[in-house]
Scaffold this motif. Structure first.
Motif, PDB file in Angstrom:
ATOM      1  N   GLY A  71       0.826  -1.216   0.000  1.00 47.01           N
ATOM      2  CA  GLY A  71       0.000   0.000   0.000  1.00 47.01           C
ATOM      3  C   GLY A  71       0.851   1.254   0.000  1.00 47.01           C
ATOM      4  N   MET A 109       0.750   3.951  -2.886  1.00 51.41           N
ATOM      5  CA  MET A 109       0.365   5.355  -2.671  1.00 51.41           C
ATOM      6  C   MET A 109       1.415   6.298  -3.234  1.00 51.41           C
ATOM      7  SD  MET A 109      -1.706   5.867   0.858  1.00 51.41           S
ATOM      8  CE  MET A 109      -0.445   5.196   1.939  1.00 51.41           C
ATOM      9  N   GLU A 166       0.826   6.411  -6.983  1.00 50.74           N
ATOM     10  CA  GLU A 166      -0.356   7.193  -7.401  1.00 50.74           C
ATOM     11  C   GLU A 166      -0.103   8.695  -7.204  1.00 50.74           C
ATOM     12  OE1 GLU A 166      -4.079   5.910  -7.750  1.00 50.74           O
ATOM     13  OE2 GLU A 166      -3.120   4.141  -8.622  1.00 50.74           O
ATOM     14  N   ARG A 167       0.526   9.028  -6.074  1.00 51.19           N
ATOM     15  CA  ARG A 167       0.847  10.444  -5.817  1.00 51.19           C
ATOM     16  C   ARG A 167       1.760  11.014  -6.902  1.00 51.19           C
ATOM     17  NH1 ARG A 167       1.300   9.518  -0.160  1.00 51.19           N
ATOM     18  NH2 ARG A 167       3.494   8.987  -0.470  1.00 51.19           N
ATOM     19  N   THR A 181      -4.900  -6.503  -0.116  1.00 47.07           N
ATOM     20  CA  THR A 181      -5.596  -5.876   1.012  1.00 47.07           C
ATOM     21  C   THR A 181      -4.889  -4.584   1.413  1.00 47.07           C
ATOM     22  OG1 THR A 181      -6.285  -8.046   1.777  1.00 47.07           O
ATOM     23  CG2 THR A 181      -6.366  -6.248   3.390  1.00 47.07           C
ATOM     24  N   SER A 182      -3.554  -4.638   1.471  1.00 48.58           N
ATOM     25  CA  SER A 182      -2.783  -3.450   1.838  1.00 48.58           C
ATOM     26  C   SER A 182      -3.056  -2.307   0.859  1.00 48.58           C
ATOM     27  CB  SER A 182      -1.289  -3.815   1.858  1.00 48.58           C
ATOM     28  OG  SER A 182      -0.481  -2.669   1.941  1.00 48.58           O
ATOM     29  N   ARG A 194      -5.813  -1.986  -1.083  1.00 49.16           N
ATOM     30  CA  ARG A 194      -7.201  -1.552  -0.923  1.00 49.16           C
ATOM     31  C   ARG A 194      -7.356  -0.669   0.315  1.00 49.16           C
ATOM     32  NH1 ARG A 194      -8.813  -6.932  -1.751  1.00 49.16           N
ATOM     33  NH2 ARG A 194      -8.554  -7.068  -4.015  1.00 49.16           N
ATOM     34  N   ASP A 195      -6.648  -1.058   1.394  1.00 46.08           N
ATOM     35  CA  ASP A 195      -6.685  -0.252   2.619  1.00 46.08           C
ATOM     36  C   ASP A 195      -6.116   1.145   2.384  1.00 46.08           C
ATOM     37  OD1 ASP A 195      -7.764  -2.405   3.882  1.00 46.08           O
ATOM     38  OD2 ASP A 195      -5.962  -2.950   5.012  1.00 46.08           O
ATOM     39  N   SER A 196      -5.269   1.259   1.362  1.00 43.53           N
ATOM     40  CA  SER A 196      -4.709   2.570   1.015  1.00 43.53           C
ATOM     41  C   SER A 196      -5.555   3.262  -0.051  1.00 43.53           C
ATOM     42  CB  SER A 196      -3.284   2.405   0.479  1.00 43.53           C
ATOM     43  OG  SER A 196      -2.489   1.680   1.382  1.00 43.53           O
ATOM     44  N   GLY A 197      -6.700   2.666  -0.351  1.00 44.39           N
ATOM     45  CA  GLY A 197      -7.605   3.294  -1.303  1.00 44.39           C
ATOM     46  C   GLY A 197      -7.281   3.010  -2.756  1.00 44.39           C
ATOM     47  N   ILE A 198      -6.506   1.980  -2.999  1.00 43.19           N
ATOM     48  CA  ILE A 198      -6.117   1.675  -4.385  1.00 43.19           C
ATOM     49  C   ILE A 198      -6.747   0.361  -4.819  1.00 43.19           C
ATOM     50  CG2 ILE A 198      -4.171   1.229  -5.933  1.00 43.19           C
ATOM     51  CD1 ILE A 198      -2.449   2.915  -3.990  1.00 43.19           C
ATOM     52  N   GLU A 199      -7.619   0.424  -5.829  1.00 38.96           N
ATOM     53  CA  GLU A 199      -8.246  -0.782  -6.373  1.00 38.96           C
ATOM     54  C   GLU A 199      -7.376  -1.326  -7.499  1.00 38.96           C
ATOM     55  OE1 GLU A 199     -10.736  -2.625  -5.329  1.00 38.96           O
ATOM     56  OE2 GLU A 199     -10.957  -1.246  -3.626  1.00 38.96           O
TER      57      GLU A 199
END
Lengths: 354, 354
Positions: free
Chosen positions: B145, B149, B152-153, B190-191, B193-198
């Motif tokens: 995650g 992140m 994505e950033r 899961t890590s 998704r928990d960070s908001g990444i599908e």
């Protein structure tokens, strides 16, 4: 400049290379040995030319295709230190080579002698290969006369005997291997003389053993690795760190979980690892940093605690274990003087296995 | 005919190759897995084309130069399963590749993410590499995650996670390695998704472990070696002798002192030898005949007492330990149907290390 060369890349320090070439030439000259360096190490004409200009009497190669590469480049005297089996196709290639340069071929069996005589033509010069303790190819020295007689009967010309004292590749082995070589070549020469065959070439030498050559017996040496040196030679004490002329430049690509992983793996470094070497090569500029795991494009370095971890993207230099296999994986060598890239040398005999 | 091909030569049995390709395609299809075979094994377009025609969704490669070779040959969907560090030069190459084909790149650090974003451009698709037990590249699954992140950033697009369960390469290891792979990829997803990444890609697979893939988690597999197989796969039980599609043809060059020596050495076979393999390859047509010593152009066979010694000049077939490194040493593969040579395939990505 060097930073612009994509990694992994094979980089040669020309000052160290030229010093290594000059040192071996001086050693051979002072010791009264003819120098016929093995070109399988470098597979490059600019290196061969420097060896020949420095007094080498010719080149040694391992295959017909290496011989063809160096003959095409301009070498006029080649010894194929290998028991070539001359089927009709190889026989035709040997005939073509004989028209371009002085040529000698290794033999260690009557079968190979007969194939050479049949397909490569009468008058071909051969050296009988003997085993001096490496236990690979080569007959027992006492059988040299028998092989030599079969060659002369078949119409070949026996010029001498040769051996590769490959058992010099082990800690503490070089001196004894050189003694074995001298004894075996002397025995083989006697065996040939007893068979009525006079020879003028007694050829030996490997990079680890060459300094210990029995010059009372041996009159030609064929070291190869000395031009570049590598981690094996360092471990055997046949060179110092300052004598390493070839490095694989690499980039740190990962530091996940504290592991330092380089983009140089077995497809750049080769996978040679005798059991007396720690790792698959080591870093040139960080002490105690061996490559402890190797895949095709990954080299995992055991990074020493005395040194700060390098960042992802950092450039490092690796000393490969066995420079001959590393060079054979590259299409070209990047030549540097200091940190300037001054030339690129094509590996003309890369992959020349046949 | 085959006897006219100079040895050592890499020879592919096209019937076995095509059967191997079809079997893996059927397995993937039946199991609901997307197949993205690793092309580092064969480095040949005719093999890749057969894989793609058989239903593979694209190819996996290890380096940018492999990607460039296959994009030039016509592949339209490539995953570089490697944490590429994109300096400006590699960034420019990545931009050029993106114009030719769908492209995904591996990442396992913020440093590599930032270099990709800076030099290869926004919108580049990446997969986060995680460690499932091989301990090479790849972050701990729980850190997927965080890497995602950062990607994505920086403006990259995170499509999924991948791992190479390389610890499948050991006797008794494939099943457990496949379980580790499934668990690690699930944790990493899961890590993320928990960070908001599908994500939509959970990619794994090695030839030894692929049959045991947890298809409840994994949705893409990247086996490579299965097209040819080799002595390692035989030892691991992931193929049978009849599934070996690639052999190194060699000639017996010496029988001195009863040692059978072939003209195939480390420059033809590669030098890979994990400690759970006996020898550096073995003969295909003589049982219990391993290559027990290897130099650059010599393979010494321990010949079994149940079989008559071959004559000097005899032709033999060797099964290499690791087919990926053997192929990378060859410029072309000789393709046979029975004993007829029907084609020659160029190894277009040979030496494509950068």
């Amino acid at each position: 400049v060097l930073d612009d060369v994509p990694t992994p890349a094979v980089v040669v320090d020309i000052a160290v290379l030229e010093r290594n070439i000059a040192s071996m030439a001086t050693f051979a000259s002072n010791t009264g040995l003819l120098l016929r360096p093995h070109a399988k190490t470098h597979k490059c004409w600019p290196v061969a030319r420097r060896q020949l200009d420095g007094g080498a009497v010719g080149l040694t190669v391992a295959t017909l295709s290496e011989a063809e590469s160096f003959a095409a480049a301009g070498c006029r005297d080649l010894f194929v230190a290998y028991p070539i089996y001359a089927d009709p196709a190889r026989g035709a290639r040997l005939r073509a080579l004989r028209e371009r340069c002085a040529l000698r071929i290794g033999v260690d069996s009557t079968d190979a002698v007969e194939a050479l005589a049949r397909n490569a033509g009468a008058g071909l010069e051969v050296l009988v290969e003997i085993d001096s303790g490496h236990h690979r190819t080569g007959v027992d020295p006492l059988l040299a006369g028998a092989v030599g007689m079969s060659a002369e009967r078949a119409g070949l010309v026996v010029r001498g005997v040769f051996t590769f004292p490959g058992h010099s590749y082990g800690p503490g082995m070089p001196t004894g291997a050189a003694q074995d070589e001298g004894r075996a070549l002397a025995l083989a020469a006697t065996s040939l003389r007893d068979s009525g065959i006079e020879i003028d070439v007694l050829s030996g030498g490997s990079t680890p053993s060459v300094a210990h050559t029995d010059a009372g017996v041996v009159n030609e040496v064929r070291p190869g690795v000395y031009v570049f040196n590598d981690a094996q030679q360092l471990a055997l004490g046949s060179c110092a760190s300052a004598d390493i002329a070839l490095f694989v430049h690499a980039t740190v690509v990962s530091r996940a979980s504290g592991r330092v992983v380089l983009d140089a793996g077995s497809k750049a470094l080769g996978a040679d690892r005798p059991d007396w070497i720690l790792g698959f090569g080591h870093l040139a500029d960080v002490s105690d940093a061996p490559i402890v795991a190797l895949s095709e494009h990954h080299g995992t370095v055991e990074w020493p605690s005395h040194s700060a971890l390098p960042s992802v993207g950092a450039a490092v230099r690796v000393v490969p274990n066995h420079v001959c296999t590393a060079v054979n994986l590259a299409d070209e060598l990047h030549v540097v003087a200091g940190s300037d890239v001054v030339d690129r040398w094509r590996v003309i005999a890369r992959g020349a296995n046949t």
